[in-house]
Scaffold this active site. Structure first.
Site, PDB file in Angstrom:
ATOM      1  N   VAL A  34       0.831  -1.202   0.000  1.00  0.00           N
ATOM      2  CA  VAL A  34       0.000   0.000   0.000  1.00  0.00           C
ATOM      3  C   VAL A  34       0.871   1.259   0.000  1.00  0.00           C
ATOM      4  O   VAL A  34       0.503   2.291  -0.572  1.00  0.00           O
ATOM      5  CB  VAL A  34      -1.010  -0.055   1.182  1.00  0.00           C
ATOM      6  CG1 VAL A  34      -0.347   0.124   2.516  1.00  0.00           C
ATOM      7  CG2 VAL A  34      -2.127   0.952   0.969  1.00  0.00           C
ATOM      8  N   ASP A  35       2.030   1.177   0.608  1.00  0.00           N
ATOM      9  CA  ASP A  35       2.985   2.295   0.657  1.00  0.00           C
ATOM     10  C   ASP A  35       3.402   2.688  -0.770  1.00  0.00           C
ATOM     11  O   ASP A  35       3.344   3.876  -1.152  1.00  0.00           O
ATOM     12  CB  ASP A  35       4.205   1.837   1.470  1.00  0.00           C
ATOM     13  CG  ASP A  35       5.115   2.959   1.906  1.00  0.00           C
ATOM     14  OD1 ASP A  35       4.765   4.124   1.669  1.00  0.00           O
ATOM     15  OD2 ASP A  35       6.186   2.661   2.476  1.00  0.00           O
ATOM     16  N   TYR A 122       4.642  -7.377   6.276  1.00  0.00           N
ATOM     17  CA  TYR A 122       5.083  -7.528   7.670  1.00  0.00           C
ATOM     18  C   TYR A 122       4.547  -8.785   8.355  1.00  0.00           C
ATOM     19  O   TYR A 122       4.913  -9.066   9.498  1.00  0.00           O
ATOM     20  CB  TYR A 122       4.748  -6.274   8.470  1.00  0.00           C
ATOM     21  CG  TYR A 122       5.740  -5.132   8.265  1.00  0.00           C
ATOM     22  CD1 TYR A 122       6.852  -5.280   7.431  1.00  0.00           C
ATOM     23  CD2 TYR A 122       5.586  -3.912   8.930  1.00  0.00           C
ATOM     24  CE1 TYR A 122       7.758  -4.243   7.243  1.00  0.00           C
ATOM     25  CE2 TYR A 122       6.491  -2.871   8.748  1.00  0.00           C
ATOM     26  CZ  TYR A 122       7.578  -3.033   7.909  1.00  0.00           C
ATOM     27  OH  TYR A 122       8.478  -2.019   7.737  1.00  0.00           O
TER      28      TYR A 122
HETATM   29  N1  AR6 Z   1      -5.284  -0.180  -0.957  1.00  0.00           N
HETATM   30  C1  AR6 Z   1      -5.620  -0.822   0.192  1.00  0.00           C
HETATM   31  N2  AR6 Z   1      -4.914  -1.831   0.715  1.00  0.00           N
HETATM   32  C2  AR6 Z   1      -3.818  -2.233   0.032  1.00  0.00           C
HETATM   33  C3  AR6 Z   1      -3.376  -1.613  -1.156  1.00  0.00           C
HETATM   34  C4  AR6 Z   1      -4.164  -0.535  -1.652  1.00  0.00           C
HETATM   35  N3  AR6 Z   1      -3.833   0.112  -2.760  1.00  0.00           N
HETATM   36  N4  AR6 Z   1      -2.235  -2.241  -1.572  1.00  0.00           N
HETATM   37  C5  AR6 Z   1      -1.987  -3.229  -0.681  1.00  0.00           C
HETATM   38  N5  AR6 Z   1      -2.933  -3.230   0.294  1.00  0.00           N
HETATM   39  P1  AR6 Z   1       1.493  -4.016   3.122  1.00  0.00           P
HETATM   40  P2  AR6 Z   1       2.593  -4.005   5.849  1.00  0.00           P
HETATM   41  C6  AR6 Z   1      -3.077  -4.085   1.466  1.00  0.00           C
HETATM   42  O1  AR6 Z   1       2.428  -5.083   2.695  1.00  0.00           O
HETATM   43  O2  AR6 Z   1       2.305  -5.454   6.015  1.00  0.00           O
HETATM   44  C7  AR6 Z   1       5.871  -1.757   2.476  1.00  0.00           C
HETATM   45  O3  AR6 Z   1       6.935  -2.131   1.645  1.00  0.00           O
HETATM   46  C8  AR6 Z   1      -2.382  -5.419   1.469  1.00  0.00           C
HETATM   47  O4  AR6 Z   1      -3.110  -6.363   0.706  1.00  0.00           O
HETATM   48  O5  AR6 Z   1       1.251  -2.869   2.214  1.00  0.00           O
HETATM   49  O6  AR6 Z   1       2.263  -3.074   6.971  1.00  0.00           O
HETATM   50  C9  AR6 Z   1       6.253  -0.699   3.491  1.00  0.00           C
HETATM   51  O7  AR6 Z   1       7.198   0.201   2.963  1.00  0.00           O
HETATM   52  C10 AR6 Z   1      -2.426  -5.746   2.970  1.00  0.00           C
HETATM   53  O8  AR6 Z   1      -3.704  -6.249   3.310  1.00  0.00           O
HETATM   54  O9  AR6 Z   1       1.931  -3.355   4.538  1.00  0.00           O
HETATM   55  C11 AR6 Z   1       6.823  -1.533   4.598  1.00  0.00           C
HETATM   56  O10 AR6 Z   1       8.159  -1.856   4.361  1.00  0.00           O
HETATM   57  C12 AR6 Z   1      -2.272  -4.376   3.620  1.00  0.00           C
HETATM   58  O11 AR6 Z   1      -2.517  -3.409   2.580  1.00  0.00           O
HETATM   59  C13 AR6 Z   1       5.994  -2.773   4.590  1.00  0.00           C
HETATM   60  O12 AR6 Z   1       5.503  -2.897   3.261  1.00  0.00           O
HETATM   61  C14 AR6 Z   1      -0.915  -4.117   4.240  1.00  0.00           C
HETATM   62  O13 AR6 Z   1       0.098  -4.717   3.438  1.00  0.00           O
HETATM   63  C15 AR6 Z   1       4.798  -2.681   5.503  1.00  0.00           C
HETATM   64  O14 AR6 Z   1       4.139  -3.918   5.540  1.00  0.00           O
END
Ligand code: AR6
Length: 172
Positions: A34-35, A122
């Site tokens: 998402v980042d 994560y």
């Molecule tokens: N809209 C909503 N949710 C989303 C989107 C979106 N566009 N894209 C992904 N998700 P993650 P974390 C969901 O991996 O586990 C990054 O590299 C995804 O399916 O984004 O907190 C950062 O820089 C999941 O359910 O975040 C950190 O290094 C949720 O968002 C690390 O990842 C969180 O997945 C953080 O990891």
């Protein structure tokens, strides 16, 4: 009026709310998931501002502009990396929701959307994370009127089904 707390399936970058929350890492300099999606959609000015924020420890949150997004502001929070559950992961995750909501209220932001923090890269198990997310938001908003709407923005239908189940259970 109590806050409207609900879950949807979608891309958080498309939401037109006062604030969207980013599941960032402690550098605040972007990444995957998402980042990455938020930085791509907001444009390069976001990274420029994030460089000036100077990072963020796990469990805390920082605020920035939203640039090309429809949301007004972005709240960046850093979830814990799941390491089996004995490293304060649950507490740190709850703290992400609390700090994000605190920042929203301090900045006059009444509507806010959260992704499922820590449950992607994560590795925090979703079945454990969703109840913590819901409980933290219900606790924070209980008895206050400065938050009008909280959206749990789920990326997959599977995540949405779980959030809906947890929200239903929390209300009964
Ligand atoms: N809209 C909503 N949710 C989303 C989107 C979106 N566009 N894209 C992904 N998700 P993650 P974390 C969901 O991996 O586990 C990054 O590299 C995804 O399916 O984004 O907190 C950062 O820089 C999941 O359910 O975040 C950190 O290094 C949720 O968002 C690390 O990842 C969180 O997945 C953080 O990891």
């Amino acid at each position: 009026m109590p806050a409207r707390i609900h879950s949807i399936q979608g891309d958080i970058t498309s939401l037109e709310l006062d604030a969207i929350v980013n599941a960032a890492n402690s550098t605040l300099l972007g990444g995957g998931g998402v980042d990455g999606a938020i930085h791509r959609a907001a444009g390069p000015e976001l990274l420029e501002e994030c460089r000036r924020l100077g990072g963020c420890p796990s469990g805390e949150a920082r605020i920035s502009g939203a640039y090309r997004l429809k949301a007004r502001r972005i709240i960046h929070t850093v979830g814990p990396v799941w390491r089996g559950g004995a490293y304060r992961e649950r507490e740190l995750l709850a703290s992400c929701y609390e700090h994000s909501l605190q920042l929203a209220t301090r900045n006059g932001l009444r509507s806010i959307a959260f992704p499922s923090i820590s449950t992607g890269v994560y590795g925090f198990p979703l079945e454990l994370a969703a109840p913590i997310a819901v409980k933290s938001v219900l606790q924070f908003t209980d008895g206050r009127d400065d938050i009008g709407e909280v959206v749990f923005c789920c990326f997959s239908a599977h995540d949405l089904a779980l959030y809906q189940q947890v929200l239903r259970a929390a209300r009964t």
